[in-house]
Design a protein around this motif. Structure first.
Motif, PDB file in Angstrom:
ATOM      1  N   ALA A  23       0.830  -1.203   0.000  1.00 43.13           N
ATOM      2  CA  ALA A  23       0.000   0.000   0.000  1.00 43.13           C
ATOM      3  C   ALA A  23       0.865   1.253   0.000  1.00 43.13           C
ATOM      4  O   ALA A  23       1.893   1.315   0.676  1.00 43.13           O
ATOM      5  N   LYS A  24       0.443   2.247  -0.755  1.00 47.70           N
ATOM      6  CA  LYS A  24       1.180   3.503  -0.844  1.00 47.70           C
ATOM      7  C   LYS A  24       0.508   4.607  -0.028  1.00 47.70           C
ATOM      8  O   LYS A  24       0.989   5.730   0.005  1.00 47.70           O
ATOM      9  N   ASP A  25      -0.595   4.299   0.618  1.00 48.38           N
ATOM     10  CA  ASP A  25      -1.294   5.282   1.446  1.00 48.38           C
ATOM     11  C   ASP A  25      -1.022   4.972   2.917  1.00 48.38           C
ATOM     12  O   ASP A  25      -0.022   4.356   3.248  1.00 48.38           O
ATOM     13  N   ALA A  26      -1.899   5.377   3.789  1.00 47.16           N
ATOM     14  CA  ALA A  26      -1.702   5.191   5.234  1.00 47.16           C
ATOM     15  C   ALA A  26      -2.328   3.893   5.756  1.00 47.16           C
ATOM     16  O   ALA A  26      -2.667   3.798   6.929  1.00 47.16           O
ATOM     17  N   THR A  27      -2.463   2.895   4.894  1.00 41.48           N
ATOM     18  CA  THR A  27      -3.042   1.620   5.321  1.00 41.48           C
ATOM     19  C   THR A  27      -2.288   1.030   6.506  1.00 41.48           C
ATOM     20  O   THR A  27      -2.895   0.625   7.498  1.00 41.48           O
ATOM     21  N   LEU A  28      -0.971   0.975   6.424  1.00 42.14           N
ATOM     22  CA  LEU A  28      -0.184   0.381   7.505  1.00 42.14           C
ATOM     23  C   LEU A  28      -0.381   1.141   8.814  1.00 42.14           C
ATOM     24  O   LEU A  28      -0.552   0.526   9.871  1.00 42.14           O
ATOM     25  N   ALA A  29      -0.403   2.451   8.760  1.00 42.52           N
ATOM     26  CA  ALA A  29      -0.625   3.259   9.969  1.00 42.52           C
ATOM     27  C   ALA A  29      -1.998   2.970  10.563  1.00 42.52           C
ATOM     28  O   ALA A  29      -2.142   2.863  11.787  1.00 42.52           O
ATOM     29  N   GLU A  30      -3.011   2.830   9.724  1.00 39.90           N
ATOM     30  CA  GLU A  30      -4.362   2.511  10.211  1.00 39.90           C
ATOM     31  C   GLU A  30      -4.395   1.127  10.846  1.00 39.90           C
ATOM     32  O   GLU A  30      -5.035   0.922  11.875  1.00 39.90           O
ATOM     33  N   LEU A  31      -3.717   0.176  10.238  1.00 43.22           N
ATOM     34  CA  LEU A  31      -3.674  -1.176  10.808  1.00 43.22           C
ATOM     35  C   LEU A  31      -3.007  -1.167  12.177  1.00 43.22           C
ATOM     36  O   LEU A  31      -3.478  -1.817  13.109  1.00 43.22           O
ATOM     37  N   LYS A  32      -1.924  -0.426  12.302  1.00 43.24           N
ATOM     38  CA  LYS A  32      -1.238  -0.342  13.592  1.00 43.24           C
ATOM     39  C   LYS A  32      -2.111   0.345  14.632  1.00 43.24           C
ATOM     40  O   LYS A  32      -2.136  -0.060  15.793  1.00 43.24           O
ATOM     41  N   ARG A  33      -2.843   1.370  14.221  1.00 49.78           N
ATOM     42  CA  ARG A  33      -3.713   2.090  15.155  1.00 49.78           C
ATOM     43  C   ARG A  33      -4.848   1.187  15.630  1.00 49.78           C
ATOM     44  O   ARG A  33      -5.166   1.133  16.815  1.00 49.78           O
ATOM     45  N   ASP A  34      -5.459   0.452  14.723  1.00 47.85           N
ATOM     46  CA  ASP A  34      -6.573  -0.423  15.080  1.00 47.85           C
ATOM     47  C   ASP A  34      -6.109  -1.701  15.763  1.00 47.85           C
ATOM     48  O   ASP A  34      -6.880  -2.367  16.437  1.00 47.85           O
ATOM     49  N   ARG A  35      -4.841  -2.066  15.602  1.00 46.13           N
ATOM     50  CA  ARG A  35      -4.318  -3.300  16.194  1.00 46.13           C
ATOM     51  C   ARG A  35      -4.542  -3.339  17.705  1.00 46.13           C
ATOM     52  O   ARG A  35      -4.978  -4.343  18.248  1.00 46.13           O
ATOM     53  N   ASP A  36      -4.274  -2.241  18.376  1.00 43.81           N
ATOM     54  CA  ASP A  36      -4.428  -2.218  19.829  1.00 43.81           C
ATOM     55  C   ASP A  36      -5.876  -2.459  20.235  1.00 43.81           C
ATOM     56  O   ASP A  36      -6.147  -3.177  21.186  1.00 43.81           O
ATOM     57  N   ALA A  37      -6.809  -1.893  19.506  1.00 49.05           N
ATOM     58  CA  ALA A  37      -8.221  -2.099  19.816  1.00 49.05           C
ATOM     59  C   ALA A  37      -8.626  -3.546  19.548  1.00 49.05           C
ATOM     60  O   ALA A  37      -9.377  -4.144  20.313  1.00 49.05           O
TER      61      ALA A  37
END
Length: 70
Positions: A47-61
């Motif tokens: 992914a070239k967008d913020a997909t990885l950042a979103e996955l990391k953010r949602d990972r904790d939840a």
């Protein structure tokens, strides 16, 4: 009695907008299946967008979800 394990592989390619929606929907489903443990396997497919950042953010939840570890 052991819990059933449901494994879901989720390919992600430029899905930053969909990650929070998927999180909301999968949480609603897992809440209805208390005898199952959900294992979510996300594959960041370049992914070239913020997909990885979103996955990391949602990972904790997701990890802290009462249905069990994911």
């Amino acid at each position: 009695m052991s819990k059933d394990i449901i494994s879901i592989v989720v390919p992600c390619h430029n899905e930053e907008e969909m990650v929070p929606i998927f999180h909301k929907e999968i949480t609603a489903v897992s809440d209805q299946l208390p005898d199952a443990v959900f294992e979510l396997i996300f594959v960041n497919d370049g992914a070239k967008d913020a997909t990885l950042a979103e996955l990391k953010r949602d990972r904790d939840a997701l990890i802290g979800h009462p249905a069990g570890p994911v």
